[in-house]
Scaffold this motif. Structure first.
Motif, short mmCIF file in Angstrom:
data_model
loop_
_atom_site.label_atom_id
_atom_site.label_comp_id
_atom_site.label_asym_id
_atom_site.label_seq_id
_atom_site.Cartn_x
_atom_site.Cartn_y
_atom_site.Cartn_z
N UNK A 1 42.17 54.19 36.69
CA UNK A 1 42.67 53.17 35.91
C UNK A 1 42.85 52.15 37.24
N UNK A 2 42.56 50.71 37.00
CA UNK A 2 42.96 49.75 37.91
C UNK A 2 44.28 49.47 38.09
N UNK A 3 44.85 48.51 38.85
CA UNK A 3 46.16 48.11 39.03
C UNK A 3 46.49 47.33 37.60
N UNK A 4 45.36 46.50 37.21
CA UNK A 4 45.61 45.92 35.91
C UNK A 4 45.78 46.67 34.68
N UNK A 5 45.38 48.08 34.80
CA UNK A 5 45.45 48.98 33.68
C UNK A 5 44.25 49.34 32.85
N UNK A 6 43.09 48.56 33.13
CA UNK A 6 41.87 48.86 32.63
C UNK A 6 41.12 50.09 33.44
N UNK A 7 40.23 50.77 32.49
CA UNK A 7 39.39 51.82 33.06
C UNK A 7 38.43 51.38 33.82
N UNK A 8 38.06 51.80 34.93
CA UNK A 8 37.05 51.18 36.14
C UNK A 8 35.89 51.89 35.81
#
Lengths: 194, 248
Positions: free
Chosen positions: A156-163
């Protein structure tokens, strides 16, 4: 099978003339002793004597063995190694979480000294790894990701979405379009769900 | 259609709060040829976050602009967050084995290896005691790992870093004032130089160390630096002039 009986380590179960020792038991002085705390299981395997074993639960637990591919989750990172919790062995989920360590020199097969753990794993990533050693009493399982098919699968990225993976060393967040470094696993196409 | 730049430009100099959104949905094209839409590039600096087709503000502050297309939020903050490459003033709190534990004002203590000084070898240990001030740079600074400091640059030279501060005074200011002091043509430093000579070390973690010839002068410089945070340049220059006349 005889009804379930509880036992503790050190309890004498029966003599060698009655049964063959199985898992969780030990043979000493002609008698079979329990080495685990749990239920006593007697099974007739088809040979002359039944096999006696001690199990923690009614089903036997699958333990990670050397060379097994395990799925684990990164709990903390350090410039020298990453600590993980082992969740699955192969495709079987584990009831307890075992602890593993991925050392810095076991992350990649090439350029081992230029590896930065922060650019390979982050806490919370799901990683496919292989067991190289069971470790001794105090240390954890030693794991490696030094193959193309091993490495970070879900992150998961720092924004919270799955990369989404873009190369073997980069993943991109679909929301912020920011790229982050990871050691990405090359999953075989037949295991990817559309 | 200069919509993107226009939307930012109308807010330059205004106070923005977290949650304000600049949305860039492309307008519907009436004649369907797509030639009216120009692609423009905007660089979003600190304080902004992109969320799909929107740019969200995530820090409260004033919107600033630098030609040609850089926008950022100028925010005031006192709590320091370690970032790689920044030079800070740290206080040595403990010596354990091969590393020193240094307090930099962040959430975690940073570690400084004893080999990371100029001319330090395993036999020739640097002379660092608990309570010393060190000026050093971050090599590792992120939210997942403990920060690490070094007192040498990539060539192995000290470059002004290391232990300092035998006398003098260390005090804390806000991060905005530190940025103003470290700007290339800082007016505050130039005005202060005219009063009397002094030594100044500025760390990006909000810590400033001053030393002048006498203790009284040191205290005067420290007080002036702390007060000029919330002053306009006019007020500051009148204050400095009054102090220069009063001390002579």
């Amino acid at each position: 099978m005889s009804p379930m009986k509880l036992c503790v380590p050190g309890e004498r179960l029966c003599s060698t003339e009655d049964c063959i020792p199985g898992t969780g038991t030990d043979l000493r002085h002609g008698y079979i002793f329990a080495t685990l705390a749990g239920y006593v299981l007697r099974k007739n395997e088809g040979e002359e004597l039944p096999v006696i074993s001690v199990v923690r639960e009614t089903e036997a637990q699958l333990l990670p063995d050397v060379g097994a591919i395990v799925t684990c989750k990164v709990t903390s990172i350090n410039p020298r190694f990453a600590k993980v919790h082992i969740l699955y062995v192969g495709s079987t989920p584990l009831k307890d979480r075992f602890r593993g360590t991925i050392r810095r020199e076991d992350v990649r097969a090439t350029e081992k000294d230029k590896v930065e753990t922060y650019k390979s794993f982050r806490p919370g990533d799901i990683v496919l790894a292989k067991v190289i050693s069971l470790g001794d009493v105090q240390s954890n399982y030693l794991l490696t990701t030094a193959e193309n098919e091993l490495g970070v699968v879900v992150a998961h990225s720092e924004a919270g979405a799955q990369m989404v993976p873009i190369s073997w060393c980069e993943m991109q967040c679909p929301r912020t379009h920011a790229k982050e470094f990871r050691k990405v696993a090359r999953v075989q196409p037949e295991y990817l769900q559309a | 259609m200069d919509t993107v730049h226009a939307r930012f430009k109308e807010k330059i100099g205004e106070v923005l709060l977290p949650g304000d959104v600049f949305s860039f949905r492309l307008p519907e094209d009436g004649d369907g040829d797509g030639n009216n839409i120009k692609t423009e590039k905007i660089i979003c600096g600190p304080g902004f976050r992109r969320n799909g087709e929107e740019v969200q503000v995530c820090k409260s502050g004033i919107l600033r602009h630098k030609q040609p297309n850089l926008y950022w939020i100028d925010s005031q903050q006192r709590r320091y967050v370690p970032a790689k490459g920044e030079s800070v003033i740290g206080i040595v709190t403990a010596k354990s084995g091969d590393i020193f534990k240094v307090d930099v004002g962040g959430s975690d203590q940073a570690s400084l290896s004893y080999l990371a000084f100029e001319g330090a070898t395993k036999r020739n240990r640097p002379n660092v005691q608990v309570g010393d001030l060190v000026y050093s740079q971050f090599t590792i600074a992120n939210k997942d790992m403990e920060p690490e400091l070094v007192c040498i640059d990539s060539c192995g030279r000290a470059n002004g870093m290391g232990v300092f501060g035998a006398d003098g005074l260390l005090f804390k200011v806000s991060l905005g004032l530190v940025r103003r002091l470290l700007a290339p043509q800082s007016e505050i430093v130039k005005d202060l130089e005219k009063i009397f000579p002094f030594e100044l070390v500025v760390g990006m973690n909000g810590r400033v160390w001053v030393k002048a010839k006498t203790v009284q002068q040191t205290l005067i410089v420290a007080n002036l630096l702390e007060t000029c945070e919330n002053m306009t340049s006019q007020q500051r220059q009148t204050l400095f002039r009054r102090v220069a006349e009063g001390s002579l």
